[in-house]
Scaffold this motif. Structure first.
Motif, short mmCIF file in Angstrom:
data_model
loop_
_atom_site.label_atom_id
_atom_site.label_comp_id
_atom_site.label_asym_id
_atom_site.label_seq_id
_atom_site.Cartn_x
_atom_site.Cartn_y
_atom_site.Cartn_z
N ARG A 1 0.81 -1.22 0.00
CA ARG A 1 0.00 0.00 0.00
C ARG A 1 0.85 1.28 0.00
O ARG A 1 0.53 2.26 -0.68
N HIS B 1 -3.59 -5.47 -6.17
CA HIS B 1 -4.20 -4.94 -4.95
C HIS B 1 -3.38 -5.37 -3.74
O HIS B 1 -2.92 -6.51 -3.68
N LEU C 1 -8.94 -1.21 3.14
CA LEU C 1 -8.56 -1.94 1.94
C LEU C 1 -9.29 -3.27 1.83
O LEU C 1 -9.64 -3.71 0.73
N PHE D 1 -11.55 -4.41 -1.24
CA PHE D 1 -11.25 -5.64 -1.99
C PHE D 1 -12.47 -6.54 -2.10
O PHE D 1 -12.80 -7.05 -3.18
N HIS E 1 -14.03 -3.69 -5.54
CA HIS E 1 -13.35 -2.46 -5.95
C HIS E 1 -14.31 -1.41 -6.51
O HIS E 1 -14.18 -0.99 -7.64
N CYS F 1 -12.67 1.77 -8.03
CA CYS F 1 -11.60 1.62 -9.00
C CYS F 1 -11.97 2.20 -10.36
O CYS F 1 -12.03 1.48 -11.36
N ILE G 1 -2.45 0.95 -4.80
CA ILE G 1 -2.98 -0.10 -5.68
C ILE G 1 -2.41 0.09 -7.09
O ILE G 1 -2.52 1.15 -7.67
N VAL H 1 -4.05 -2.52 -11.82
CA VAL H 1 -5.40 -3.08 -11.87
C VAL H 1 -5.89 -3.03 -13.31
O VAL H 1 -5.53 -2.15 -14.07
#
Length: 493
Positions: free
Chosen positions: A122, A309, A456, A460, A464, A467, A482, A485
């Motif tokens: 992270r 992630h 987080l 997850f 997400h 995202c 992150i 992705v």
């Protein structure tokens, strides 16, 4: 010198005393509660995301490792002499019941290392060579703020120095002395030439280490990816052979493990007068020493993972503790206990001599010595490679430059030869103490940043929802969190 040795012994006894063990296990219990027992309720997913991907070929980018390579590099540093000598030492001190407390420390330690690895990914960042760098020093600096950078500096300083001891000289010395036992087992007259043998072994290991280190991060990952599975399989298979040749003893061994955990005197065989606290300290202490949950070293390797992630890489951290303690350490414990050789060592110091004695009941003395020496050589060499990376990253953080990498590696390699030929009783204690001192700043950060791990986790497991392309760019550029992705697919969702 004698006064220094006494001081180090006292300091080491304090650092690895009840307070530290309570702090390490207590952190694991706290994090287990905060994550609602993640390592238990999501165990199937953890296995799927880790074991299920061990043989999946992934393209590795320059300056990073595949998730599996990051785990094997961390496992290389974790699986070491503690899995062989450390476990037998715990049994000798605390009896069979120590194994139970070793398991307990590992079950909670899974959540601790999951949290460490998640935070490492992270809050990682890229250095001027384009490599991903991270670990406790970085999640302290980037997660807790600049006012706490001094805490990260302390961790980096302790780890950088500890690397020369716990991850270098002591490991190489163990390889040299283990291989030396093979020579003396076949030819007792070789005792006169042991120092020359040790020197040659040190030079060979130094050359092999240089070939790997000077190839950069990707070569370290590629080497551990091949070495770790081989060494684990060899040791597990040979330990299983010992266990199965004494299979009628398994029932009584498990009885002794569970009874001895709470009533050590009931086991007999030299356990009279042993109190539960001695058994707990032996099992928990050796368990933590073996899997390193809470010490902060492994997250340095995991930070280089090319993952989509932080939580996904965190699963590898949890699996790492499970593989190290629940699997490999248990193999050692069962092999030693079913052989019946442990009884004669209760209340005494024991190490690889007890393991060799146990294996000799199946393979004979000479073959047992070869097997243990070979396994120790692989375990210790892999530890050297990982700690070279850990020390390098810490030196880089302290000096704020990648120019320190090559000089540090050269010095590290020189110390390999030194370690092979020296008596290292004091070095073991100093390195062990520094190892414990690393845990203090790391655990402070892990507890302080645990709310971010919870955030987080929600992100997850909720698919997400944040995202979007814009948010991903913001995370990547501003927070270093992150990465990689599948932007278009997730944005479309």
């Amino acid at each position: 010198m004698k006064g220094f040795e006494n001081f180090i012994d006292i300091l080491n006894g304090f650092m690895w005393g009840p307070v530290m063990l309570i702090l390490l296990v207590g952190t694991g219990i706290f994090l287990t509660c905060r994550t609602r027992g993640l390592q238990f309720r999501k165990f199937g997913l953890i296995m799927k995301e880790t074991v299920g991907k061990l043989f999946t070929k992934t393209e590795v980018k320059e300056g990073s490792l595949s998730p599996v390579q990051a785990m094997t590099t961390a496992l290389a540093g974790t699986v070491g002499t503690g899995n062989i000598a450390g476990v037998t030492g715990a049994i000798a001190l605390g009896g069979p019941g120590a194994v139970f407390w070793m398991w307990i420390s590992a079950l909670f330690g899974m959540c601790t290392k999951f949290t460490e690895v998640t935070l490492s990914v992270r809050y990682r960042e890229k250095n001027d060579k384009g490599d991903w760098v991270g670990g406790p020093m970085y999640y302290i600096k980037n997660g807790m703020g600049k006012h706490w950078t001094w805490l990260g500096t302390l961790f980096a300083l302790f780890a950088m120095i500890a690397a020369f001891g716990i991850g270098n000289m002591t490991q190489v010395n163990t390889i040299a002395t283990s291989i030396g036992t093979i020579f003396t087992e076949f030819n007792p007259a070789m005792k006169q030439n042991l120092q020359m043998i040790y020197l040659i072994i040190g030079i060979v290991i130094a050359i092999l280490t240089a070939l790997v280190l000077f190839g950069g991060l990707n070569r370290i990952g590629a080497t551990t990816e091949k070495l770790v599975p081989v060494m684990a399989i060899v040791y597990i298979v040979t330990a299983l052979v010992v266990i199965f040749t004494h299979v009628p003893m398994l029932g009584s061994v498990f009885h002794d493990i569970f009874v001895g955990a709470f009533n050590p005197e009931a086991i007999g065989g030299g356990m009279a007068g042993t109190v539960i606290m001695t058994v707990m300290r032996a099992g928990i202490g050796r368990g933590v020493f073996s899997n390193e949950a809470g010490l902060g070293s492994a997250p340095i390797a995991h930070a280089a993972a090319d993952t989509d992630h932080p939580i996904r890489q965190g699963f590898f951290g949890a699996f790492e503790v499970f593989a190290d303690t629940i699997v490999i350490c248990t193999m050692t414990a069962l092999a030693v206990l079913v052989s019946g050789k442990a009884v004669g060592f209760y209340g005494k110091s024991a190490g690889t001599d007890l393991t060799i004695s146990a294996f000799s009941t199946t393979f004979g003395g000479k073959l047992a010595a070869i097997i243990i020496a070979t396994c120790i050589a692989m375990f210790a060499f892999s530890t050297v490679l990982s700690w070279a990376l850990y020390g390098t990253r810490c030196a880089e953080f302290l000096f704020k430059s990648t120019k320190v990498i090559k000089p540090y590696q050269i010095i590290f390699i020189i110390f390999i030869v030194v370690g092979a030929t020296m008596k290292l009783s004091v070095a073991w204690t100093v390195a062990d103490t520094l190892n414990a001192m690393m845990a203090v700043p790391n655990l402070i950060a892990v507890l302080a940043l645990s709310p971010e791990v919870i955030r987080l986790l929600k992100d997850f497991f909720s698919g997400h929802p944040n995202c979007t392309t814009e948010n991903l760019q913001s995370w990547a550029q501003e927070e270093g969190g992150i990465q990689n992705v599948r932007t278009k697919e997730r944005a479309a969702e």
